[in-house]
Design a protein around this motif. Sequence first.
Motif, PDB file in Angstrom:
ATOM      1  N   ASP A   1      19.068  23.558  87.446  1.00  0.00           N
ATOM      2  CA  ASP A   1      19.335  24.974  87.672  1.00  0.00           C
ATOM      3  C   ASP A   1      20.645  25.365  86.997  1.00  0.00           C
ATOM      4  N   GLU A   2      20.528  25.973  85.863  1.00  0.00           N
ATOM      5  CA  GLU A   2      21.699  26.424  85.093  1.00  0.00           C
ATOM      6  C   GLU A   2      22.741  25.335  84.911  1.00  0.00           C
TER       7      GLU A   2
ATOM      8  N   GLN B   1      22.754  24.517  90.983  1.00  0.00           N
ATOM      9  CA  GLN B   1      23.543  25.497  90.249  1.00  0.00           C
ATOM     10  C   GLN B   1      24.996  25.441  90.738  1.00  0.00           C
TER      11      GLN B   1
ATOM     12  N   SER C   1      16.639  30.409  91.220  1.00  0.00           N
ATOM     13  CA  SER C   1      17.211  29.414  92.138  1.00  0.00           C
ATOM     14  C   SER C   1      16.383  29.319  93.408  1.00  0.00           C
TER      15      SER C   1
HETATM   16 MG   LIG Z   1      20.279  31.006  90.161  1.00  0.00          MG
END
Ligand SMILES: [Mg+2]
Lengths: 494, 253
Positions: free
Chosen positions: B170-171, B85, B41
Amino acid sequence: MLNFADSKLEQIMQEEQEDILEQITNSDYKYGFVTDIEADEAPMGLTEDTVKFISAKKNEPSWMLEYRLKAFRHWQTMETPEWANLTFPTINYQDIIYYSAPKQKVAPNSLDEIDPELRKTFEKLGISLDEQKRISGIAVDAVIDSVSVATTFREELSKVGVIFCSMSDAIQEHPDLIKKHLGSVVPATDNYFTALNAAVFSDGSFCYIPKGVRCPMELSTYFRINAANTGQFERTLIVAEEGSYVSYLEGCTAPMRDENQLHAAVVEIVAMEKAEVKYSTVQNWYPGDKEGKGGIYNFVTKRGICAGNHSKISWTQVETGSSITWKYPSVILKGDYSIGEFYSVAVTNNFQQADTGTKMVHLGKNTRSRIVSKGISAGKSQNSYRGLVSVAKNASDARNFSQCDSLLLGDKCGAHTFPYIEVKNNTAMVEHEATTSKIGEDQIFYCNQRGIDTETAVALIINGFAKEVMNQLPMEFAVEAQKLLAISLEGSVG
Amino acid sequence: MLKIENLQARIEEKEILKGINLEIKPGEVHAIMGPNGSGKSTLASVLAGREDYEVTGGSIDFLGKDLLELSPEDRAKEGLFLAFQYPVEIPGVSTTNFIKTAVNEKRKYQGLDPLDAAQFLRTMKEKMKLVQIDQSLLSRSLNEGFSGGEKKRNEIFQMAMLEPKLAILDETDSGLDIDALRIVANGVNELRSSNNSFLVVTHYQRLLDYIVPDFVHVLYNGRIVRSGTKELALELEEKGYDFIKAEVEKETV
Ligand SMILES: [Mg+2]
Ligand SMILES: Nc1ncnc2c1ncn2[C@@H]1O[C@H](COP(=O)(O)OP(=O)(O)OP(=O)(O)O)[C@@H](O)[C@H]1O
């Protein structure tokens, strides 16, 4: 679910986004200009002679002068209130000019004869005195310093029996109505500033909506302070007879000056049975500079009475200007089933101070009140909500809901909430909710990452925060007010 | 498209990225995997221009421009998009209004006129279908009270609306149910072309079944310690990170 008004509003607001950006990057206070016009002024200072001077200038009947003098004598026995969360130097009331009227070459008999310089001034402020150029049906009373210079659509309104004119004209032309209602909601003796206002008020607007009439257009008054060293003391009275409806809007601006100027107004509203009055304010007096120099001291008493059953008074205010704001638009809920509302956005930046809120006084049965207050503080400013909800002994089944939210930009400003609740009837239901939040860096970054710069992001976030109140404004003004919020907070983040 | 050389970054005196090298060419999809706290991240945030992170060394070239010289909003308007995220909530600002502002800011930057209400609505309808997002969600305040999955889907919707050149996810797959995962992946695949690229951060091989990457990198302790093709992801799924950690330790000794 988006209703039509919401989505329409959103669309308009969206289209204005461009302008907002432009204005944010451009200017500070864009109404700060001075019109160079010769004025007819009272000598500086305040004595009985000043009161007589004003009354004589207006050719007033003796009962009016008596009213003023009584108020003046009472005022002399009073002291400035100090309970508000405000600090400012003592005002020297002898350093103020209490009457200043632009000299017009001829006394205008019709709108066409208004001094072009004055017409231009109002045009620069976005107010057209030209009835041909009416924007979606809004009648305007234009007040500069101590006098009303024009009132549009008087004739058209009079066809349905609506009286809309300056207070000076009303005293001459409708003495019975004035005698009956002036001071009936806010007595001269109410407080320090109402006594002062009653003594020296110079103009303002009078609206009278007869029984059963739905006023065919928005009524509005635009207040402009122009002259230096003057105070503005205006008086507005709205009377809505049984079953009538009116929406009224007030706007105000002043030049940028290093000295503070005093504005002490009184607004009274009377709503009879089943009448409804919607009163909106966009207050944009000069707030002073970034160091806290100059700006208007705004001490205002606004109060409405729901005199009849099933009547309704709704205050909406967007307060962005003034260096000091002291103002509590209130509703006395006398009629059974009457409704009082107060929707407020108060923005303070730099060294501004605001102590504002409302009073909802429940006297009748089954009365309802709703308070939504949104305070936004930035810079080194102080923003206080002060509100009273009182329920009298006989006011059974009263309901109140209050929501007070504060939004802080930065950590040098303050937000304060002072709710007072006095309940003398145990069937009452009074609810109070309060929140304080900050604009988060993660919110700003999220916007940045979507290509929205910080100033626009702040504008977006504060308009989101204030939306519930902004939605109460007539649509044309909602757009203006939204821009104003953004401009007032210019440079306060990042 | 993107060329990262020896990128180092820290936050509050803590060294997090310790020399990242990565090149992404137009049309490519790169996946980044790696244990919690390895800096994934952080890398995404540094690319997007978050100020909390101090870049202490290295360079980033994005479409011929020095990315580190650009403000976050200009990076976005140049075509860099980050699906967060943890998407943030903005009360009172409708999702539609927010996206419209973003779209028009970008258009202005490109010298285009803003979309009018009708045009915007048309584009929205089209993209809504793509990620199967509900109209009612878009009229609500941005992300406020959205479920985890709804927030993620909203990120992909914004991506579809903004049509970035480089999208960093991000995820985006975490917190999605199987159906939503497929929808999100389909959305990405629809947008995939020879002109734009993706950097997909994920913990799960599963996503890579749907979004098939050209390259997989393992980020560990602030460095890319392994790069390979999609088979690397399968190997990680099977063996976990321990074997890589062990290898890295051996190499550095
Ligand atoms: Mg992360
Ligand atoms: N504001 C901060 N202050 C101190 N340390 C931080 C801060 N932000 C991140 N870190 C640290 O940096 C390291 C890398 O964090 P990062 O969020 O990049 O990891 P990640 O690879 O994305 O992990 P995950 O898989 O859990 O999402 C972590 O050890 C984290 O605690």
